[in-house]
Design a protein around this motif. Structure first.
Motif, PDB file in Angstrom:
ATOM      1  N   SER A   1       0.830  -1.202   0.000  1.00 31.05           N
ATOM      2  CA  SER A   1       0.000   0.000   0.000  1.00 31.05           C
ATOM      3  C   SER A   1       0.861   1.247   0.000  1.00 31.05           C
ATOM      4  O   SER A   1       1.883   1.306   0.696  1.00 31.05           O
ATOM      5  CB  SER A   1      -0.905   0.014   1.232  1.00 31.05           C
ATOM      6  N   PRO A   2       0.470   2.271  -0.745  1.00 29.48           N
ATOM      7  CA  PRO A   2       1.248   3.506  -0.758  1.00 29.48           C
ATOM      8  C   PRO A   2       1.089   4.256   0.562  1.00 29.48           C
ATOM      9  O   PRO A   2       0.070   4.139   1.242  1.00 29.48           O
ATOM     10  CB  PRO A   2       0.635   4.294  -1.914  1.00 29.48           C
ATOM     11  N   ASN A   3       2.098   5.030   0.907  1.00 27.63           N
ATOM     12  CA  ASN A   3       2.045   5.811   2.141  1.00 27.63           C
ATOM     13  C   ASN A   3       2.862   7.081   1.949  1.00 27.63           C
ATOM     14  O   ASN A   3       3.984   7.036   1.449  1.00 27.63           O
ATOM     15  CB  ASN A   3       2.606   5.005   3.318  1.00 27.63           C
ATOM     16  N   GLY A   4       2.283   8.217   2.325  1.00 26.43           N
ATOM     17  CA  GLY A   4       2.977   9.493   2.174  1.00 26.43           C
ATOM     18  C   GLY A   4       2.649  10.143   0.844  1.00 26.43           C
ATOM     19  O   GLY A   4       1.747   9.710   0.108  1.00 26.43           O
ATOM     20  N   SER A   5       3.389  11.181   0.522  1.00 23.46           N
ATOM     21  CA  SER A   5       3.157  11.921  -0.716  1.00 23.46           C
ATOM     22  C   SER A   5       4.482  12.432  -1.252  1.00 23.46           C
ATOM     23  O   SER A   5       5.489  12.501  -0.529  1.00 23.46           O
ATOM     24  CB  SER A   5       2.197  13.095  -0.479  1.00 23.46           C
TER      25      SER A   5
END
Length: 346
Positions: A185-189
């Motif tokens: 899963s992606p996390n942050g930007s």
């Protein structure tokens, strides 16, 4: 058959397998096999961009210097080159460098990599970009429709037997060793830092990179005409969508490139390469977006009509990186270059 996941990386699975228990693939496919000591893959995309068909001298000199630098100690084990015109009308010359050892790459980069250094390559008419992925080996997967290697897999020691994990939606995830226990899963930007003409982008967790290619050099007669006249235009339309409108579905940037030799002559090879917010969003586009479904359907008709790919070779390599496994730098590039496409307006 054997699994795409090497024996040394098989874990007790805690994430669901997408493949059905009774699955039988519709056609043969294979994964590259690497030596057991390989624990990292390095993929460095170095590009120049400029207006017009003829490269300025500063771009030519930079590429010639880069080729010389790749021959020095600890240089890349493989390099290939490509060219494309981006959605903003700029010609881009791309060199992709591959290593199978992180330390070797780091030593070479420390001594030689000044690609986006303003004191070396500042130019009013040429932009320079650097995008590097250094995934651990469990975050890298490949698939080939035949036994000739491309990309990082040129450095493999061979190829698997036929694999079952292909031909169904979600099969790429099933080929990732890390996805046995990690949802990726992606996390942050993304974070953007500008210093004059140089923009450095800090990545977030679990960004996804794909290189998906095709080689039609061995197609002949009607199958070749059909590929160039029917399949390639549909593929180009899908690639254009990702380049110009992909941001809204999670694609940070896409390049559809033609492979060239060292003299700049075009080969009968191309590939699309794109950075995505997540593997899940790449999967969603592949499974449900009209542009990809049309690519998938058109190729299926081609295989059905000609009884196979008849000389057309397809492959891809995909990686999902941790935040500290990627580097992005852009010097004098326009705002739609790579990850700059996602940079908020000032």
């Amino acid at each position: 058959m054997e699994s795409a996941i090497p024996d040394r990386l098989v874990l007790e699975r805690t994430e669901p397998l997408r493949m059905r228990s009774n699955w039988s693939p519709p056609s043969p496919a294979f994964s590259a096999r690497f030596d057991d000591h390989v624990d990292t893959v390095v993929m460095a995309y170095l590009g120049t961009q400029y207006r017009g068909d003829v490269a300025p001298n500063s771009a030519i000199d930079a590429v010639n210097e880069l080729r010389e630098l790749t021959t020095r100690a600890d240089g890349p084990a493989h390099r290939d080159a490509a060219r494309f015109v981006d959605a903003s009308g700029y010609t881009n010359d791309l060199n992709v460098l591959y290593w199978l050892d992180l330390g070797t790459y780091q030593r070479w980069a420390k001594e030689n990599l000044r690609w986006t250094d303003p004191s070396v390559h500042a130019s009013e008419d040429v932009g320079f970009f650097l995008e590097v992925a250094t995934p651990s080996f469990d975050r890298f997967e490949t698939i080939f429709g035949g036994r000739k290697m491309e990309g990082a897999s040129v450095l493999s020691h061979g190829i698997s037997d036929e694999i079952p994990e292909h031909g169904y939606w979600g099969s790429a995830r099933d080929r990732f060793p890390v996805a046995q226990t990690n949802p990726l899963s992606p996390n942050g930007s993304l974070e953007f830092a500008r210093d004059g003409d140089l923009v450095v982008v800090t990545p977030h967790e679990n960004m996804c990179l794909i290189r998906s290619g095709q080689d039609w050099a061995k197609t002949v007669d009607e199958p070749r005409e059909r590929y160039l006249g029917t399949i390639e235009p549909v593929l180009a339309t899908g690639m254009k969508f990702l380049a110009e409108e992909g941001l809204e579905i999670g694609c940070y940037g896409n390049r559809y490139v033609t492979v060239v030799d060292d003299d700049g002559a075009e080969l009968s090879k191309s590939y699309g390469t794109s950075w995505w917010h997540s593997l899940a969003e790449l999967e969603k586009w592949s499974k449900s977006h009209p542009t990809h479904l049309k690519i998938f359907g058109t190729f299926g008709q081609y295989v059905h009509e000609f009884g196979g790919a008849v000389g057309l070779r397809l492959y891809h390599e995909v990686t999902v990186v941790e935040a500290d496994q990627a580097r992005f730098e852009y010097l004098g590039c326009h705002r739609q270059t790579g990850l700059l496409n996602a940079m908020p307006s000032a």
